[in-house]
Design a protein around this motif. Structure first.
Motif, PDB file in Angstrom:
ATOM      1  N   ARG A 158       7.146  -4.511   0.301  1.00  0.00           N
ATOM      2  CA  ARG A 158       6.296  -5.554  -0.273  1.00  0.00           C
ATOM      3  C   ARG A 158       5.883  -5.179  -1.688  1.00  0.00           C
ATOM      4  N   ASN A 159       5.307  -3.998  -1.843  1.00  0.00           N
ATOM      5  CA  ASN A 159       4.926  -3.542  -3.185  1.00  0.00           C
ATOM      6  C   ASN A 159       6.149  -3.349  -4.071  1.00  0.00           C
ATOM      7  N   LEU A 216      10.384  -5.645  -8.340  1.00  0.00           N
ATOM      8  CA  LEU A 216      11.724  -6.153  -8.638  1.00  0.00           C
ATOM      9  C   LEU A 216      11.707  -7.666  -8.877  1.00  0.00           C
ATOM     10  N   ASP A 217      10.998  -8.383  -8.030  1.00  0.00           N
ATOM     11  CA  ASP A 217      10.987  -9.842  -8.139  1.00  0.00           C
ATOM     12  C   ASP A 217      10.283 -10.323  -9.403  1.00  0.00           C
ATOM     13  N   SER A 218       9.318  -9.559  -9.895  1.00  0.00           N
ATOM     14  CA  SER A 218       8.578  -9.954 -11.095  1.00  0.00           C
ATOM     15  C   SER A 218       9.229  -9.449 -12.381  1.00  0.00           C
ATOM     16  N   THR A 246       7.748   2.711  -7.486  1.00  0.00           N
ATOM     17  CA  THR A 246       6.702   1.846  -6.935  1.00  0.00           C
ATOM     18  C   THR A 246       5.361   2.566  -6.897  1.00  0.00           C
ATOM     19  N   VAL A 247       5.356   3.808  -6.426  1.00  0.00           N
ATOM     20  CA  VAL A 247       4.115   4.597  -6.397  1.00  0.00           C
ATOM     21  C   VAL A 247       3.515   4.709  -7.792  1.00  0.00           C
ATOM     22  N   ALA A 248       4.337   5.091  -8.764  1.00  0.00           N
ATOM     23  CA  ALA A 248       3.843   5.311 -10.120  1.00  0.00           C
ATOM     24  C   ALA A 248       3.352   4.017 -10.760  1.00  0.00           C
ATOM     25  N   LEU A 249       4.073   2.922 -10.543  1.00  0.00           N
ATOM     26  CA  LEU A 249       3.696   1.659 -11.174  1.00  0.00           C
ATOM     27  C   LEU A 249       2.463   1.039 -10.519  1.00  0.00           C
ATOM     28  N   GLY A 288       3.582  -9.414  -3.131  1.00  0.00           N
ATOM     29  CA  GLY A 288       4.967  -9.103  -2.791  1.00  0.00           C
ATOM     30  C   GLY A 288       5.466  -9.914  -1.616  1.00  0.00           C
ATOM     31  N   ARG A 289       4.610 -10.082  -0.610  1.00  0.00           N
ATOM     32  CA  ARG A 289       5.001 -10.883   0.556  1.00  0.00           C
ATOM     33  C   ARG A 289       5.210 -12.345   0.160  1.00  0.00           C
TER      34      ARG A 289
END
Length: 407
Positions: A311-312, A317-319, A348-351, A384-385
């Motif tokens: 989700r995160n 990726l989607d944005s 993902t963790v870092a962003l 994300g969902r």
């Protein structure tokens, strides 16, 4: 061959959120420099994404009174107070015993919370719940019905004997799995439950003679009235890393959700390993409220990281915050250990650490008012969902072949 003492020391380093954050940040720095063979980073899109998350957060929680990201949010899906119903059933128990029972439920429910697939759902009173919410409701019913207890006189518990005896048919019945309602990774979830039972049984000094996850209440020092969130995580990783089927080890020391990546540096035997510990951190987040309800003060919650799940990671990726160097990779099947997937999760963790202060600034709040757990809930997970639902009917942007224990 790594010496046992060195392997244990390396595993100790990799069981910290400091290692998760610093190694994930190093991958983000590399990607921003243009050196990642897998991803590019668009910082303008990062600002836009933070704006979208802030807008969604305000719409979901107009007063910005945001509960923390936790399995207990899923237990409340459909505006049904399942936590209250369980509390009523435990009304005669002492506060510590209620906490142990709720820890039992939380551990099993979180460990069953990997991607269910788009075709599965759980039916409760005519309402069909899917994905994480569906798994939460299903596991809640299994727990209150005694499916994870070997003692008919005490159904509201989880114990090692019941978990070790669990069959595919047993769990299929709990989760309403059928040919017309298929669940991704059913066999993997059963094996995970059995492995959990083995681990609980093998550590009576932690989980008691019956091997109950609720033993964490005492083993984590929560019974003293104060416990640090990172200490809970380390305790989980130390006692339960053996349950994961990933096969990721240093010598004979199991690492769990920790994966090889050629660009990750570190001392000694830790070089080349990226720890993520998604489900263990999700479990730690989800144990906080049962402990607080028992009067325990939980400190250091913000040492935990954002969760590197689809989700995160899918939101990024989607944005367009993250872009695949080859768009055709979105059409491939990937394994959890593939370097592209490992890097995606680390980025993902870092962003998420970078998005959180941007969201707070847009909403006019500080970190004390909106810690990372509330940004996730507000927040990035929901965004994300929603994006995945709009673009692909809920499916993630990358197809990661799961056995039901990672995503």
């Amino acid at each position: 061959m790594t010496a046992p003492a060195e392997a244990a020391e390396a595993a100790g380093v990799l069981r910290t959120t400091t290692a998760v954050r610093t190694r994930s940040t190093s991958l983000l720095d590399r990607a921003r420099a243009g050196d990642s063979p897998w991803f590019t980073v668009d910082d303008d899109a990062l600002e836009r994404t933070a704006g979208a998350v802030a807008t969604l957060t305000r719409s979901r929680f107009p007063d910005l009174d945001i509960p923390p990201h936790s399995r207990w949010r899923h237990f409340g899906v459909g505006s049904v107070d399942r936590a209250g119903a369980l509390t009523e059933r435990l009304d005669d128990a002492a506060a510590a015993d209620r906490a142990r029972a709720m820890i039992d439920l939380t551990v099993v429910s979180v460990l069953l919370d990997a991607g269910a697939g788009a075709d599965w759902g759980f039916l409760e009173d005519g309402v069909r719940y899917q994905r994480s919410e569906g798994l939460a409701v299903a596991s809640w019913h299994g727990f209150v019905d005694g499916a994870f207890s070997s003692d008919p006189d005490h159904p509201l518990q989880v114990d090692a004997h019941a978990l070790r005896a669990l069959t595919v048919d047993d769990l299929a019945a709990v989760l309403q799995v059928s040919p017309g309602n298929p669940l991704v990774g059913l066999a993997g979830r059963v094996q995970l439950m059995r492995s959990l039972g083995d681990a609980l049984s093998a550590q009576p000094e932690v989980f008691g003679p019956a091997g109950r996850p609720g033993g964490l209440f005492d083993a984590s020092s929560a019974s003293s009235g104060v416990v640090d969130a990172h200490d809970i995580l380390v305790h989980l990783l130390t006692s339960l890393s053996r349950i994961w089927p990933s096969g990721n080890v240093i010598d004979a020391e199991p690492l769990g959700d920790c994966w090889r990546h050629g660009a990750v540096d570190g001392p000694g035997a830790t070089a080349g390993w990226l720890p993520l510990h998604k489900l263990s951190q999700w479990l730690t987040y989800s144990l906080i409220e049962p402990l607080q309800w028992a009067g325990v003060m939980v400190t250091g919650i913000d040492t935990l990281t954002g969760l590197p799940e689809y989700r995160n990671g899918g939101l990024l990726l989607d944005s367009g915050v993250l872009r695949l160097r080859d768009p055709q990779w979105a059409e491939k099947d990937w394994a959890p250990g593939d370097e592209l997937v490992v890097e995606w999760r680390g980025l993902t963790v870092a962003l998420l650490d970078e998005i959180a202060p941007l969201v707070r600034a847009l909403l006019g709040v500080d970190e004390a008012t909106m810690p990372l757990a509330c940004v996730l809930e507000g927040g990035t997970w929901a965004a994300g969902r929603d994006t995945a639902q709009r673009l692909r009917g809920g499916l993630p942007p990358l197809n990661v072949l799961s056995d039901g224990t990672v995503f």
